[in-house]
Design an enzyme around this catalytic site. Structure first.
Site, PDB file in Angstrom:
ATOM      1  N   ARG A   8      -0.743   8.338   9.607  1.00  0.00           N
ATOM      2  CA  ARG A   8      -0.622   6.885   9.775  1.00  0.00           C
ATOM      3  C   ARG A   8      -0.173   6.223   8.483  1.00  0.00           C
ATOM      4  O   ARG A   8      -0.722   6.469   7.409  1.00  0.00           O
ATOM      5  CB  ARG A   8      -1.982   6.315  10.195  1.00  0.00           C
ATOM      6  CG  ARG A   8      -2.002   4.789  10.285  1.00  0.00           C
ATOM      7  CD  ARG A   8      -3.374   4.317  10.669  1.00  0.00           C
ATOM      8  NE  ARG A   8      -4.345   4.531   9.619  1.00  0.00           N
ATOM      9  CZ  ARG A   8      -4.936   3.551   8.932  1.00  0.00           C
ATOM     10  NH1 ARG A   8      -4.617   2.290   9.175  1.00  0.00           N
ATOM     11  NH2 ARG A   8      -5.825   3.818   8.007  1.00  0.00           N
ATOM     12  N   HIS A  28     -11.191   9.346   7.719  1.00  0.00           N
ATOM     13  CA  HIS A  28     -10.884   7.914   7.809  1.00  0.00           C
ATOM     14  C   HIS A  28     -10.267   7.490   9.132  1.00  0.00           C
ATOM     15  O   HIS A  28     -10.676   6.482   9.706  1.00  0.00           O
ATOM     16  CB  HIS A  28      -9.942   7.540   6.670  1.00  0.00           C
ATOM     17  CG  HIS A  28      -9.599   6.090   6.591  1.00  0.00           C
ATOM     18  ND1 HIS A  28     -10.561   5.114   6.393  1.00  0.00           N
ATOM     19  CD2 HIS A  28      -8.406   5.441   6.676  1.00  0.00           C
ATOM     20  CE1 HIS A  28      -9.972   3.914   6.360  1.00  0.00           C
ATOM     21  NE2 HIS A  28      -8.681   4.092   6.539  1.00  0.00           N
ATOM     22  N   HIS A  52      -9.070   9.378   3.968  1.00  0.00           N
ATOM     23  CA  HIS A  52      -8.745   8.357   2.979  1.00  0.00           C
ATOM     24  C   HIS A  52      -9.027   8.939   1.600  1.00  0.00           C
ATOM     25  O   HIS A  52     -10.091   9.514   1.362  1.00  0.00           O
ATOM     26  CB  HIS A  52      -9.580   7.098   3.195  1.00  0.00           C
ATOM     27  CG  HIS A  52      -9.010   5.901   2.495  1.00  0.00           C
ATOM     28  ND1 HIS A  52      -9.080   5.761   1.121  1.00  0.00           N
ATOM     29  CD2 HIS A  52      -8.339   4.823   2.955  1.00  0.00           C
ATOM     30  CE1 HIS A  52      -8.486   4.629   0.778  1.00  0.00           C
ATOM     31  NE2 HIS A  52      -8.028   4.049   1.875  1.00  0.00           N
ATOM     32  N   GLU A  69       0.832  -1.192   0.000  1.00  0.00           N
ATOM     33  CA  GLU A  69       0.000   0.000   0.000  1.00  0.00           C
ATOM     34  C   GLU A  69       0.870   1.246   0.000  1.00  0.00           C
ATOM     35  O   GLU A  69       2.099   1.172   0.140  1.00  0.00           O
ATOM     36  CB  GLU A  69      -0.949  -0.012   1.218  1.00  0.00           C
ATOM     37  CG  GLU A  69      -1.907  -1.194   1.211  1.00  0.00           C
ATOM     38  CD  GLU A  69      -2.892  -1.173   2.356  1.00  0.00           C
ATOM     39  OE1 GLU A  69      -2.900  -0.188   3.121  1.00  0.00           O
ATOM     40  OE2 GLU A  69      -3.660  -2.135   2.492  1.00  0.00           O
ATOM     41  N   ARG A  94      -1.052   8.788   2.118  1.00  0.00           N
ATOM     42  CA  ARG A  94      -2.457   9.168   2.017  1.00  0.00           C
ATOM     43  C   ARG A  94      -2.680  10.680   2.074  1.00  0.00           C
ATOM     44  O   ARG A  94      -3.549  11.207   1.394  1.00  0.00           O
ATOM     45  CB  ARG A  94      -3.260   8.490   3.131  1.00  0.00           C
ATOM     46  CG  ARG A  94      -3.403   7.003   2.924  1.00  0.00           C
ATOM     47  CD  ARG A  94      -4.140   6.347   4.063  1.00  0.00           C
ATOM     48  NE  ARG A  94      -4.337   4.937   3.775  1.00  0.00           N
ATOM     49  CZ  ARG A  94      -4.899   4.087   4.614  1.00  0.00           C
ATOM     50  NH1 ARG A  94      -5.317   4.508   5.785  1.00  0.00           N
ATOM     51  NH2 ARG A  94      -5.051   2.813   4.288  1.00  0.00           N
TER      52      ARG A  94
END
Length: 520
Positions: free
Chosen positions: A384, A349, A241, A116, A288
């Site tokens: 994160r 998110h 997100h 990811e 992100r």
């Protein structure tokens, strides 16, 4: 009145793993898990991507995972927390596999590792695209083997019990003695005294209009902690997100996992143009915060409500093996991912900050622990890294359980020295019209989305602070004169969360990670 050794608030991976470990070590301890909805309705259940863990020590290493986490956190991570989580990860993964969690493997019997944004190697163990659902299933099955664990569903925590319920001033060393909990079936508030209490109540997604979080994510743990005077920080760091399935309706949006971009999906504007190369050399695999701001900027430049994610060029067979549920959900909504562009939009998110805890999950209040998204361990810093959250819950759930076990072994508690009052409804209260509660909730969510979203400014934050204080006064008046209800309690917690986010955003004087103020 109810008395237990351990009170766990929340039934996601953090709360369940914590309870299991204590039950194994102390089979005679009375452990109560409370949740305001069904036992499996948690943020954990909706986690798609997987768990980041180093299992391939030829191509990967702890050092790489640590470095990726630190880079994503933009200089705001606590190194000791990052090292603990990354290095203890393999053991925690083995543990939940032993409890029955099934992660996907390839033909050679080796974990099928995904990748990811922000990760330099493939290191995500997963169960198709419903990893959280699988973990929640297995953990609830494991809990059934321990009769000393009781799960109370449809129970809403009103407030933590601390010295202030004895009409005492807060001392420097405040202690938690359990909580006042509303039984939604009987409509009675019950005093639950406990030697040790864990907050594992999840995130704050519904402080915004659009979120990937389930409807239960209303910042209850943060609200409880704030009112008990626990230290809370990092609330300005809200991760949006980048790719939630677009809907014109407010509320929970379906998440199109970051792993889809890791698989090779591309982002396009409304006129079909690629754009991520303009913002970061990693393009769709950037972290992100970068991808979310890029999408937000492209939408504003064009006046669009969404951008598109493009999966048309991907291997269809392999895609269906990895993301069957995402494909079927988009198909249900009228989009075939193999032939059509799918509209996506950033949505609230994940909370990177929360209740301050040490490396054992202990808060600033004695005998009160916090684990999972409601806590601030220092792992995430300002942003994160994808798939680090379930792992954090496992590692800190383990560490907090070890500390709680040590406390129970010593059995040095003063809970019997105090005569805490039963819940006082303070005379007759009226049943408030729910339309008023819904009105203020929508007002709060709209204000947060428009003024305290992905991109902030000094002026917007000042206006937001004035507005949230006005809403707080109205909500306090409703609370003081109304019969309490879940919707009212959630609104009360959301106001607490909003105030923390706004104030800590005002105090933040440098753009870091998920926090971006255009005036800095």
């Amino acid at each position: 009145m109810a008395i237990q050794d351990v009170l766990v608030i929340g039934s996601g991976i953090a709360g369940l793993s914590y309870a299991l470990k204590i039950a194994i070590k102390h089979p005679d301890a009375k452990i109560t898990i409370v949740t305001k909805a069904n036992q499996d309705e948690t943020n954990t259940k909706y986690a798609q991507g997987g768990v980041a863990v180093v299992t391939d020590f030829i191509n990967d290493s702890f050092e790489k995972h640590i470095e990726d986490t630190l880079i994503a956190g933009d200089g705001m991570c606590k190194l000791s927390a990052v090292e603990a989580v990354v290095k203890e990860a393999p053991e925690r993964i083995k543990e939940i596999v032993d409890w029955g969690v099934r992660f996907d493997k390839n033909k050679e019997g080796i974990y099928d590792l995904g990748r990811e944004g922000g990760h330099t190697e493939n290191r995500i163990v997963h169960h198709k695209d419903i990893t959280g659902w699988e973990i929640e299933r297995a953990m609830l099955e494991a809990i059934k083997n321990y009769p000393n664990i009781e799960i109370l569903t449809h129970h809403f925590v009103v407030d933590l019990i601390t010295e202030h319920h004895l009409n005492r001033d807060f001392a420097d060393e405040t202690t938690c003695y359990g909580a006042y909990i509303l039984d939604l079936e009987s409509q009675k508030v019950i005093r639950h005294l406990a030697k040790v209490t864990l907050l594992a109540a999840g995130g704050v997604g519904h402080v915004y209009k659009n979120t990937t979080n389930p409807i239960i994510a209303t910042g209850d743990g943060i609200g409880l902690a704030r009112r008990a005077k626990a230290k809370v920080s990092g609330m300005q760091f809200i991760q949006f997100h980048p790719t939630a399935f677009y809907s014109p309706m407010d509320g929970q949006l379906f998440l199109i996992s970051e792993a889809v971009r890791g698989f090779g999906a591309k982002l396009r504007t409304s006129d079909g143009e690629l754009f991520m190369h303009k913002y970061d050399e990693r393009e769709e695999l950037a972290s992100r915060d970068i991808v979310a701001r890029a999408i937000d900027n492209e939408m504003k430049l064009r006046g669009d409500d969404f951008v598109y994610i493009d999966c048309r060029h991907l291997d269809q067979k392999k895609f269906l093996e990895h993301f069957p549920n995402i494909y079927e959900k988009c198909k249900y909504e009228g989009y075939d991912m193999f032939t059509e562009l799918v509209p996506v939009v950033p949505a609230s998110h994940y909370l990177c900050g929360g209740i301050d805890v040490d490396l054992d999950g202990k808060t600033s209040i004695e005998n009160l622990f916090a684990v999972g998204e409601c806590s601030n361990t220092g792992l995430h810093g300002a942003n994160r890294l994808a798939s680090n959250s379930l792992l954090e819950a496992m590692v800190f759930g383990h560490r907090a359980a070890l500390d709680a076990i040590e406390k129970l072994d010593k059995n040095d508690f003063s809970i019997s020295n105090f005569n805490f009052p039963e819940w006082n409804a303070e005379g007759m209260k009226v049943q408030e019209e729910l339309v008023l509660i819904s009105y203020f909730r929508k007002q709060l969510q709209a204000m947060m989305s428009e003024l305290v979203g992905i991109v902030r400014s000094n002026e917007r934050l000042q206006i937001a602070q004035i507005r949230v204080n006005e809403i707080e006064k109205m909500v306090k008046e409703i609370y003081n004169f109304s019969i309490i209800s879940p919707k009212l309690l959630e609104l009360r917690n959301l106001v607490d969360v909003a105030q923390l986010i706004i104030q800590q955003s005002i105090n933040q004087k440098e753009n870091k990670g998920t926090f971006y103020n255009k005036d800095l």
